[in-house]
Design a protein around this motif. Structure first.
Motif, mmCIF file in Angstrom:
data_model
loop_
_atom_site.group_PDB
_atom_site.id
_atom_site.type_symbol
_atom_site.label_atom_id
_atom_site.label_comp_id
_atom_site.label_asym_id
_atom_site.label_seq_id
_atom_site.Cartn_x
_atom_site.Cartn_y
_atom_site.Cartn_z
ATOM 1 N N ALA A 148 27.527 -2.089 37.911
ATOM 2 C CA ALA A 148 26.643 -0.872 37.764
ATOM 3 C C ALA A 148 25.680 -1.078 39.119
ATOM 4 C CB ALA A 148 26.013 -1.255 36.459
ATOM 5 N N SER A 167 27.431 0.135 42.292
ATOM 6 C CA SER A 167 27.769 1.792 42.260
ATOM 7 C C SER A 167 26.667 2.482 42.412
ATOM 8 C CB SER A 167 28.473 1.881 40.954
ATOM 9 O OG SER A 167 27.639 1.878 39.836
ATOM 10 N N SER A 168 25.442 2.051 42.131
ATOM 11 C CA SER A 168 24.334 2.816 42.109
ATOM 12 C C SER A 168 23.666 2.664 43.476
ATOM 13 C CB SER A 168 23.239 2.587 40.943
ATOM 14 O OG SER A 168 22.607 1.412 41.223
ATOM 15 N N PRO A 228 25.336 5.957 47.034
ATOM 16 C CA PRO A 228 24.332 6.798 46.727
ATOM 17 C C PRO A 228 24.627 8.324 46.377
ATOM 18 C CG PRO A 228 24.014 6.088 49.037
ATOM 19 C CD PRO A 228 25.158 5.249 48.334
ATOM 20 N N TYR A 239 26.187 8.516 43.349
ATOM 21 C CA TYR A 239 25.262 8.274 42.059
ATOM 22 C C TYR A 239 24.287 9.753 42.064
ATOM 23 C CZ TYR A 239 22.299 5.640 38.871
ATOM 24 O OH TYR A 239 21.406 5.496 37.884
ATOM 25 N N GLU A 240 24.015 10.126 43.078
ATOM 26 C CA GLU A 240 23.095 11.223 43.089
ATOM 27 C C GLU A 240 23.573 12.550 42.519
ATOM 28 O OE1 GLU A 240 21.384 14.140 46.348
ATOM 29 O OE2 GLU A 240 20.833 12.126 46.848
ATOM 30 N N PRO A 297 23.780 8.562 36.241
ATOM 31 C CA PRO A 297 23.883 7.246 35.750
ATOM 32 C C PRO A 297 25.315 7.107 35.319
ATOM 33 C CG PRO A 297 21.856 7.972 34.752
ATOM 34 C CD PRO A 297 22.636 9.020 35.613
ATOM 35 N N GLY A 318 28.053 4.573 37.080
ATOM 36 C CA GLY A 318 28.065 3.306 36.924
ATOM 37 C C GLY A 318 29.001 2.856 35.951
#
Length: 74
Positions: A39, A42-43, A47, A50-51, A55, A58
């Motif tokens: 997790a 992945s964050s 980026p 993730y952006e 969440p 993850g």
């Protein structure tokens, strides 16, 4: 610095208290730690995904690794 000290103390306590633990408990601890690392990676390493995805990226990454693991075992 505090994080390093707390991490060292936690590792020492885990080594002392989990020496005689059953394999199932050790596997569970490793799985939770692995999930946390996936997790985090992945964050941090993805980026843009993730952006855009939030969440759930993850969780999707962990689900992908779990599927790959299950297909390799079966």
């Amino acid at each position: 610095g505090t994080l390093m000290v707390v991490g060292g103390v936690a590792a020492s306590l885990g080594n002392v208290f989990l020496t005689t633990a059953p394999v199932t408990v050790l596997t569970l601890v490793g799985a939770v730690a692995g999930g946390g690392i996936l997790a985090m990676v992945s964050s941090v390493m993805m980026p843009e995904a993730y952006e855009d995805g939030g969440p759930s990226v993850g969780l999707a990454t962990i689900a992908g690794f779990l599927c790959a693991f299950l297909f390799s075992v079966l």
